[in-house]
Design a protein around this motif. Sequence first.
Motif, PDB file in Angstrom:
ATOM      1  N   VAL A  41       0.835  -1.199   0.000  1.00  0.00           N
ATOM      2  CA  VAL A  41       0.000   0.000   0.000  1.00  0.00           C
ATOM      3  C   VAL A  41       0.873   1.254   0.000  1.00  0.00           C
ATOM      4  O   VAL A  41       0.535   2.258  -0.634  1.00  0.00           O
ATOM      5  N   ALA A  42       2.008   1.209   0.684  1.00  0.00           N
ATOM      6  CA  ALA A  42       2.929   2.345   0.691  1.00  0.00           C
ATOM      7  C   ALA A  42       3.472   2.612  -0.708  1.00  0.00           C
ATOM      8  O   ALA A  42       3.596   3.768  -1.135  1.00  0.00           O
ATOM      9  N   ILE A  43       3.789   1.563  -1.436  1.00  0.00           N
ATOM     10  CA  ILE A  43       4.294   1.720  -2.807  1.00  0.00           C
ATOM     11  C   ILE A  43       3.214   2.312  -3.701  1.00  0.00           C
ATOM     12  O   ILE A  43       3.484   3.205  -4.518  1.00  0.00           O
ATOM     13  N   GLY A  88       4.189  10.449  -6.426  1.00  0.00           N
ATOM     14  CA  GLY A  88       5.462  10.754  -7.069  1.00  0.00           C
ATOM     15  C   GLY A  88       6.582  10.947  -6.076  1.00  0.00           C
ATOM     16  O   GLY A  88       7.560  11.663  -6.350  1.00  0.00           O
ATOM     17  N   ASP A  89       6.485  10.315  -4.911  1.00  0.00           N
ATOM     18  CA  ASP A  89       7.502  10.464  -3.871  1.00  0.00           C
ATOM     19  C   ASP A  89       7.616   9.139  -3.126  1.00  0.00           C
ATOM     20  O   ASP A  89       6.679   8.720  -2.442  1.00  0.00           O
ATOM     21  N   ALA A  90       8.733   8.478  -3.260  1.00  0.00           N
ATOM     22  CA  ALA A  90       8.910   7.148  -2.663  1.00  0.00           C
ATOM     23  C   ALA A  90       9.548   7.200  -1.284  1.00  0.00           C
ATOM     24  O   ALA A  90       9.847   6.155  -0.697  1.00  0.00           O
ATOM     25  N   VAL A 133       8.357   2.015   6.382  1.00  0.00           N
ATOM     26  CA  VAL A 133       7.595   0.781   6.569  1.00  0.00           C
ATOM     27  C   VAL A 133       8.507  -0.343   7.041  1.00  0.00           C
ATOM     28  O   VAL A 133       9.581  -0.561   6.470  1.00  0.00           O
ATOM     29  N   ASN A 134       8.092  -1.063   8.075  1.00  0.00           N
ATOM     30  CA  ASN A 134       8.879  -2.177   8.597  1.00  0.00           C
ATOM     31  C   ASN A 134       8.293  -3.537   8.245  1.00  0.00           C
ATOM     32  O   ASN A 134       9.006  -4.534   8.257  1.00  0.00           O
ATOM     33  N   ASN A 135       6.997  -3.615   7.989  1.00  0.00           N
ATOM     34  CA  ASN A 135       6.368  -4.863   7.535  1.00  0.00           C
ATOM     35  C   ASN A 135       6.532  -4.947   6.021  1.00  0.00           C
ATOM     36  O   ASN A 135       5.798  -4.295   5.278  1.00  0.00           O
ATOM     37  N   LYS A 136       7.471  -5.766   5.562  1.00  0.00           N
ATOM     38  CA  LYS A 136       7.807  -5.762   4.137  1.00  0.00           C
ATOM     39  C   LYS A 136       7.819  -7.170   3.553  1.00  0.00           C
ATOM     40  O   LYS A 136       7.675  -8.158   4.254  1.00  0.00           O
ATOM     41  N   HIS A 137       7.986  -7.203   2.245  1.00  0.00           N
ATOM     42  CA  HIS A 137       8.193  -8.428   1.469  1.00  0.00           C
ATOM     43  C   HIS A 137       7.040  -9.431   1.620  1.00  0.00           C
ATOM     44  O   HIS A 137       7.220 -10.536   2.141  1.00  0.00           O
ATOM     45  N   CYS A 149       1.413   6.611  10.180  1.00  0.00           N
ATOM     46  CA  CYS A 149       2.403   7.453   9.493  1.00  0.00           C
ATOM     47  C   CYS A 149       1.963   7.795   8.074  1.00  0.00           C
ATOM     48  O   CYS A 149       2.112   8.938   7.628  1.00  0.00           O
ATOM     49  N   LEU A 150       1.426   6.806   7.346  1.00  0.00           N
ATOM     50  CA  LEU A 150       0.986   7.067   5.981  1.00  0.00           C
ATOM     51  C   LEU A 150      -0.187   8.044   5.968  1.00  0.00           C
ATOM     52  O   LEU A 150      -0.219   8.985   5.165  1.00  0.00           O
TER      53      LEU A 150
END
Length: 299
Positions: free
Chosen positions: A235-237, A244-246, A252-256, A279-280
Amino acid sequence: MDVTELYEKAPYNPEDPNPWLALYLDASLPLSDEVKAALLANSGSKSRQFMLPLIRPFAKLMLVLFQILKIFIPNKFTSSKILHRTIYWGLKIFVRPDANLLILRHFHIGTEILQFVATNVPGVQIPLNPLRPHNLYDLRDNVFLKHDLNIYNFLIRLNREMKTQGIKLSRQEHPNFDCITDGPFQIDEASLPTGRLNFLDLESAIEIYTPLYQLFLTDSDFWRACNSLQLDETVAIYSSKLLGDASYVGLVNNKHPLIPLSTLQAGYRLLLHGLAAECLHATLVQIKRQSQQPMLASS
């Protein structure tokens, strides 16, 4: 409920600085003072300091035992209704009001983040199921389970429609922030219990309820709930591509999500999930305010 006073009026001793005060004053994360204060009040609570070290290993043991039990009787105890009623009564009787507020906020935040993505992908129409609990009683309507279903249904419907139409996520020149609430959510904070037994912090409560999730949900529902935590990155991606800002993705710590983590870590990861969502949403609020400044100036 103004937990910010705990830190706004906290004494400062250079010889013995308060670590929670330092984190409250730190502005590196895009969180409001109210949210930071609520998180820190839970982190610094006596229940987290003294009870969590006892609760966590016991909860992990229960997860292992319930997993073994479900091998032989997979659906014997399945009941989302009992689960949600148990959670409701536990939150009402034992959990701190600031922790309960963070839990209720989470569903409003999740709803608005999905609405933001859906609204800003041109050419797609995604049916949504908004979850906006007004008080703890509203959680009895399978809200926790619906929250997990919402994210997966959203991802499937969004990506199928984009694939069919040949659409890719890209930066939007003028993102639509109408669905993002800049201010308090419609939550009845006055109704949150403040009795003598309401002492349990957020992290301890999560650890206690995670084994109940495994017991009362089907194996599919439980694994889906645990694996959904790693979708914070997804969702962050999506949001970052639309803005337009990554830079936010780094928070984010919950990944992959393609490599699921063990369910034994679900309690701690759920806390990280809540922080990532806060945070988002706070980032989207800040950008919304910035986008409104030229309009205010011209008017």
